[in-house]
Design an enzyme around this catalytic site. Structure first.
Site, PDB file in Angstrom:
ATOM      1  N   HIS A 236       0.865  -1.182   0.000  1.00  0.00           N
ATOM      2  CA  HIS A 236       0.000   0.000   0.000  1.00  0.00           C
ATOM      3  C   HIS A 236       0.899   1.229   0.000  1.00  0.00           C
ATOM      4  O   HIS A 236       1.893   1.275   0.724  1.00  0.00           O
ATOM      5  CB  HIS A 236      -0.874  -0.034   1.265  1.00  0.00           C
ATOM      6  N   ARG A 256      -6.638  10.475   0.527  1.00  0.00           N
ATOM      7  CA  ARG A 256      -6.533  10.978  -0.857  1.00  0.00           C
ATOM      8  C   ARG A 256      -7.919  11.132  -1.481  1.00  0.00           C
ATOM      9  O   ARG A 256      -8.159  12.048  -2.258  1.00  0.00           O
ATOM     10  CB  ARG A 256      -5.647  10.034  -1.686  1.00  0.00           C
TER      11      ARG A 256
END
Ligand SMILES: Cc1cc2nc3c(=O)[nH]c(=O)nc-3n(C[C@H](O)[C@H](O)[C@H](O)COP(=O)(O)OP(=O)(O)OC[C@H]3O[C@@H](n4cnc5c(N)ncnc54)[C@H](O)[C@@H]3O)c2cc1C
Length: 604
Positions: A236, A256
């Site tokens: 990740h 995000r």
């Protein structure tokens, strides 16, 4: 055979995360007597850590969304190595599974008109993740646990399964011990569902919980099932990098999704520099367009920070290697900047990302509403696992099923964020349904007492060697360092070969592992017993990594940096060969139906 407590079930589920609990609920609802075994306490399985949400094309926030788009996104994200039947079932059934969770009491965040709110996530064309702030896993586990207990499932918490038991070719139960007292237990069942999660603890930097020691993959492999896609380990892009004690802890992609941007030490938004061709038409041209996308403007395209995880992780790696990283070896993830856009930005961030706010405040003394975070890639998810039938989730071993992260197929070469929680619900349900059906159609098999005695004898050997034996923690630590360095985010043949020569040495040391004390909650003993699984699966990851001579999805090879059309035709399947060693085979990918091809074409 010694007089161990014996637990009789129609269906035994190993694992009490989202997949295990959903399987147990379904099996129990079908009238099968169902038992659940879990290494951790009920309610504490790794799923509880899930943050950002579960992907389901409900179209609540953007009515253009539907299962066809979700299917195409999942296939594109997985670089077309996915089991397409699983991707189809997942996209079609996820909305119903989410609504069912709501009917059982899950309280999701809401749209203004009262529907389940959905958020943006990497690789998903439209806002698709049903969520509860950034604590979605907690709500999911709470709901499933409550529903399951009232359904009458029996739970054996803090019990570890050491081996699966077979009658001829068929799986008929499992043998393990309770962690608290250290006593052995025998589970006799007509069908067994593995739902044990991933393998992250084979690596040094990981977002995964202590439970992720590759048990399900190893149990299935040793029992004769095939493993698939084992080269595809997801790193990740955003884990904490500082302070050292928290390195690897996840920073949700939701940051995000809410407008957070990635910058290097020069302050540059470097993700605009490298947009893969197959995502260009879906990606924003300017930061302004990207911001509008995160705020729900349907005419805007997603910012490059929301490209797939494999790509974002590699871009971060590139910045760090080029000397443009942050002081502690990562890059900057900035959500605080949205104060330029929103008058109430600090309150908005705290409301949308409460866990992230507290995580950084408490662990790093940093206020994310005011300052950027330092982040870097962390080992996060295992796309590979037990090969199963897409409809029933049964493995190659009759009576043995697998669901959730320990199974393979749905995600191909790379998983999209949010597609795991929906995977657990869709395929957990299917595994429970078909395991119960198998149990109804088959009588109980016979337990082989010699198999049980051999497992019990082997399990207590670390005590016989005593504290003078090898330290199991040291062996695990060295394995983690080695896997991180040699089979990590950027791979090359000679390093993976080095890993393959190191693993037998670690296996020899693990075979000499010794511990003092007694069997009651002895973590040294638990670690000694975990080592066989971790080492066996690490070896298989390295073998598959060497075999796939291309870069695709999460598997990036510096010596073969391009995608190869030829390799795109195969999945890698690994079984235990007649010599007891892993045997690799190329398996043609699942053929697309005409309808599936149409779905993919529509989204190009
Ligand atoms: C921090 C973090 C955030 C995440 N956020 C998201 C997200 O927002 N959306 C998303 O889709 N995915 C997310 N993921 C991924 C997702 O959480 C996992 O893939 C998923 O929860 C796995 O569920 P599972 O049911 O397969 O396994 P788990 O929930 O891990 O359950 C495994 C169970 O098996 C038990 N077990 C293991 N070995 C044994 C054994 N030998 N004997 C007995 N029991 C055993 C464990 O104790 C546990 O009960 C996140 C992951 C992390 C680390």
């Amino acid at each position: 055979m010694a007089d161990y407590p014996v637990h009789e079930y129609d269906v035994l589920v190993i694992g009490a995360g989202g997949a295990g609990l959903r399987a147990a609920i379904e099996s129990s609802a079908a009238g099968a007597k169902t038992g659940v075994v879990t290494k951790s306490l009920l309610g504490k399985a790794h799923t509880v850590m899930a943050e950002g949400g579960m992907a389901a094309a409900m179209g609540n926030v953007d009515e253009r969304d539907n299962w066809r788009v979700h299917f195409a996104d999942t296939m594109r994200g997985g670089q077309y190595l996915n089991n397409c039947r699983m991707a189809e079932l997942h996209a079609q059934e996820a909305p119903a599974r989410v609504k069912e969770l709501e009917a059982w009491g899950a309280i999701f965040d809401r749209t203004k008109d009262g529907r389940i709110l959905q958020r943006n996530f990497g690789g998903h064309r439209y806002p698709r993740l049903a969520h509860v702030g950034d604590r979605t896993g907690l709500e999911m586990i709470r709901t499933l646990q409550d529903h399951g207990i009232h359904q009458g499932i029996e739970v054996h918490a803090e019990h570890t399964i050491l081996t699966l038991l077979k009658d001829g070719g068929r799986c008929v139960g499992a043998f393990g011990y309770d962690r608290e007292k250290g006593r052995f237990h025998l589970f006799h069942a007509k069908a067994v569902v593995l739902a044990t999660g991933g393998i992250g603890r084979a690596f040094q930097v990981t977002s995964n919980s202590w439970e992720y020691t590759a048990d399900g993959q190893a149990l299935a492999y040793q029992a004769g099932a095939a493993l698939l896609d084992m080269e595809f380990v997801q790193f990740h892009p955003t884990g904490m990098v500082w302070p050292p004690s928290v390195k690897g802890i996840l920073v949700t992609e939701g940051v995000r999704g809410e407008g957070g941007v990635l910058r290097n030490k020069e302050g540059k938004r470097f993700m605009f520099d490298d947009i893969p061709e197959n995502y260009r038409s879906q990606t924003a041209d300017t930061p302004e367009e990207g911001w509008r996308y995160t705020q729900g403007d349907k005419s805007a395209r997603r910012p490059p920070e929301l490209l797939t995880r494999d790509h974002v992780a590699r871009c971060i790696n590139r910045e760090v290697r080029a000397g443009r990283g942050s002081p502690h070896g990562g890059v900057f993830l900035d959500i605080a900047w949205i104060k330029e856009k929103l008058p109430n930005a600090a309150e908005h961030i705290k409301k949308k990302l409460p866990s992230m706010y507290h995580q950084f405040k408490q662990l790093a003394d940093l206020d994310i509403t005011q300052e950027p975070m330092e982040i870097g890639p962390t080992t996060h998810y295992m796309m590979g696992g037990v090969q199963v039938d897409g409809d029933t989730q049964m493995s190659a071993v009759p009576g043995l099923f697998a669901a959730g992260e320990c199974a393979a197929g749905l995600h191909g070469a790379n998983r999209l964020g949010g597609n795991s929680l929906s995977d657990l619900l869709v395929f957990g349900k299917r595994a429970g349904e078909y395991a119960a059906k198998f149990a109804k159609e088959n009588s109980a098999g016979k337990i082989n007492s010699a198999e049980v005695e051999a497992a019990a004898k082997r399990a207590v050997e670390p005590f016989e060697r005593g504290a003078a034996g090898e330290n199991p923690f040291a062996v695990q630590h060295e394995l983690q360092e080695m896997m991180q360095k040699l089979v990590g985010i950027v791979r090359v043949e000679n390093e993976m070969q080095d890993a393959l020569s190191e693993i037998p040495k670690l296996q020899a040391r693990a075979a000499r592992a010794g511990i003092g004390g007694n069997r009651e909650y002895n973590t040294g003993w638990h670690t000694a017993l975990d080592l066989d699984n971790l080492l066996a699966i690490s070896e298989i990851v390295a073998i598959a990594g060497i075999e796939r001579k291309e870069s695709r999805g999460a598997h990036f090879r510096d010596d073969y940096p391009d995608k190869s059309a030829e390799w795109g035709k195969y999945n890698l399947k690994i079984t235990k060969g007649p010599d007891g060693k892993p045997s690799v085979e190329r398996m043609p990918v699942c053929p697309l139906t005409d309808e599936m091809k149409k779905c993919i074409e529509e989204q190009k």
